[in-house]
Write an enzyme that holds these catalytic residues in place. Structure first.
Site, mmCIF file in Angstrom:
data_model
loop_
_atom_site.group_PDB
_atom_site.id
_atom_site.type_symbol
_atom_site.label_atom_id
_atom_site.label_comp_id
_atom_site.label_asym_id
_atom_site.label_seq_id
_atom_site.Cartn_x
_atom_site.Cartn_y
_atom_site.Cartn_z
ATOM 1 C CG HIS A 1 -1.969 -1.076 1.147
ATOM 2 N ND1 HIS A 1 -2.918 -1.238 2.124
ATOM 3 C CD2 HIS A 1 -2.220 -2.043 0.219
ATOM 4 C CE1 HIS A 1 -3.712 -2.253 1.820
ATOM 5 N NE2 HIS A 1 -3.294 -2.759 0.664
ATOM 6 C CD GLU B 1 -1.362 4.079 3.740
ATOM 7 O OE1 GLU B 1 -2.498 4.392 4.120
ATOM 8 O OE2 GLU B 1 -1.133 3.192 2.882
ATOM 9 C CB ALA C 1 -17.457 12.775 -28.193
ATOM 10 C CB ALA D 1 -23.712 10.515 -34.521
ATOM 11 C CG LEU E 1 -16.384 -0.641 -26.761
ATOM 12 C CD1 LEU E 1 -17.588 -1.136 -25.963
ATOM 13 C CD2 LEU E 1 -16.390 0.872 -26.867
ATOM 14 N NE ARG F 1 -7.953 1.176 -30.681
ATOM 15 C CZ ARG F 1 -9.243 1.317 -30.346
ATOM 16 N NH1 ARG F 1 -9.806 0.444 -29.525
ATOM 17 N NH2 ARG F 1 -9.955 2.326 -30.814
ATOM 18 C CD GLU G 1 -16.307 4.829 -25.016
ATOM 19 O OE1 GLU G 1 -16.517 4.831 -26.238
ATOM 20 O OE2 GLU G 1 -15.177 4.920 -24.522
ATOM 21 N N GLY H 1 -25.119 3.995 -26.957
ATOM 22 C CA GLY H 1 -25.566 5.216 -27.573
ATOM 23 C C GLY H 1 -26.612 5.970 -26.756
ATOM 24 N N PRO H 2 -27.338 6.876 -27.429
ATOM 25 C CG PRO H 2 -28.501 7.981 -29.093
ATOM 26 C CD PRO H 2 -27.270 7.183 -28.872
#
Length: 326
Positions: A51, A53, A155, A163, A205, A208, A257, A259-260
């Site tokens: 850890h 510490e 985004a 989009a 997904l 990278r 991520e 979609g809507p």
């Protein structure tokens, strides 16, 4: 001598360096100021390692005697894969311990603080508490609820579109924002999209653009056997059940991520803890491009969901906006 705030800042900076490598353990940082004013730092090693510490105490060596130790999270007092940090702090004869936040884990939960004080060590709790709590938000949420912290990444253009009308979304934002979003992937233990996104975009997904692990991949619905997202968890049940299952598997942060429609499902269920919105200085200028959400929104101004901006910064030409709902 460094102020408490400055010493905690150095501990937080150390913690940032291991954000993607410690789960399901918390990404903790520690800083030690010795009696001659020298400062050394440490951060939690990958599971099975030391850890924060302990790493800092090793760096200080014999000079830890009489020192001040700052740690972002309450030191543990139990034996797990490693020994108790409290015992090592006491044995090193540290004079003072500064703690950012208490650890809600049932095996700690104030006991580490109590044992340090019983050993005669001066303990201050709550230094930079808000900042530390934000840094450790997924861990603290998981230990409190048993579920992963749900982070929605979007985004968008300035006019809130994700989009084009033909569903093309590559690329709304620049390389700096996309690189940062891959950092979020590395910091998440699972990532989720809807089956529609799999059919439309066939995403990998994976992580990278930065060094770090790729998250476990989850699809709401079914994914074709030859989809790039395979192997993945295909989920058709209730969202609450999914979060319970992922939490029990040690997932501290679930990144969504899209979609809507998928984003709207989590939002409507009150399951989103944080939005990270990458906004490009671009405008579609119409109402036919794809929105951030699908479905019915707030019917009145009084019904708007309100929150707080907890982070705003430039990434190349784009903005990153971090929003936590109240």
């Amino acid at each position: 001598m460094a102020s408490d705030d400055d010493l905690m800042q150095q501990a937080m900076t150390a913690a940032d360096t291991v954000r993607s490598t410690t789960a399901p353990n918390p990404w903790v940082g520690a800083a030690i100021e010795t009696t001659d004013g020298t400062i050394v730092t440490g951060a939690t090693e990958p599971p099975g390692g030391a850890h924060a510490e302990i790493v800092a105490l090793r760096a200080a060596g014999a000079d830890a005697r009489g020192s001040t130790l700052a740690t972002t999270l309450e030191p543990c007092n139990h034996v797990g894969r490693t020994g108790p940090c409290v015992e090592s702090i006491v044995d090193a004869r540290v004079a003072r311990v500064i703690i950012g936040v208490a650890d809600p884990d049932e095996q700690v939960n104030g006991a580490g603080i109590r044992l340090l004080r019983e050993a005669g060590i001066d303990v201050t709790v709550g230094v930079r508490a808000d900042d530390v709590a934000d840094q450790l938000a997924p861990y603290l949420h998981h230990r409190t609820t048993g579920r992963p912290y749900v982070l929605v990444k979007l985004a968008t253009t300035v006019d809130g579109r994700t989009a084009a009308p033909d569903a093309d979304s590559k690329w709304i934002t620049g390389v700096e924002a996309r690189t940062d979003s891959h950092r979020l992937r590395a910091e998440s233990q699972a990532i989720l999209v809807g089956a529609g996104t799999v059919r439309t975009d066939d995403p990998w997904l994976t992580t990278r653009l930065v060094e770090g692990p790729s998250p476990r991949r989850v699809v709401l619905g079914s994914a074709p056997a030859d989809a790039k997202i395979q192997p993945c968890l295909e989920w058709r049940g209730e969202l609450d059940g999914l979060l319970d299952e992922l939490g029990s598997d040690g997932v501290l942060q679930l990144m969504i991520e899209g979609g809507p429609s998928t984003v709207a499902q989590f939002y409507d269920a009150g399951l989103v803890d944080r939005f990270v919105i990458y906004m490009a200085p671009a405008i579609f200028g119409g109402d036919d491009a794809k929105p951030m959400f699908r479905g019915t929104g707030a019917p009145t101004m009084d019904a708007l969901a309100r929150g707080r901006f907890v982070g705003v910064r430039l990434l190349g030409p784009d903005l990153r906006l971090d929003v936590v709902l109240d």
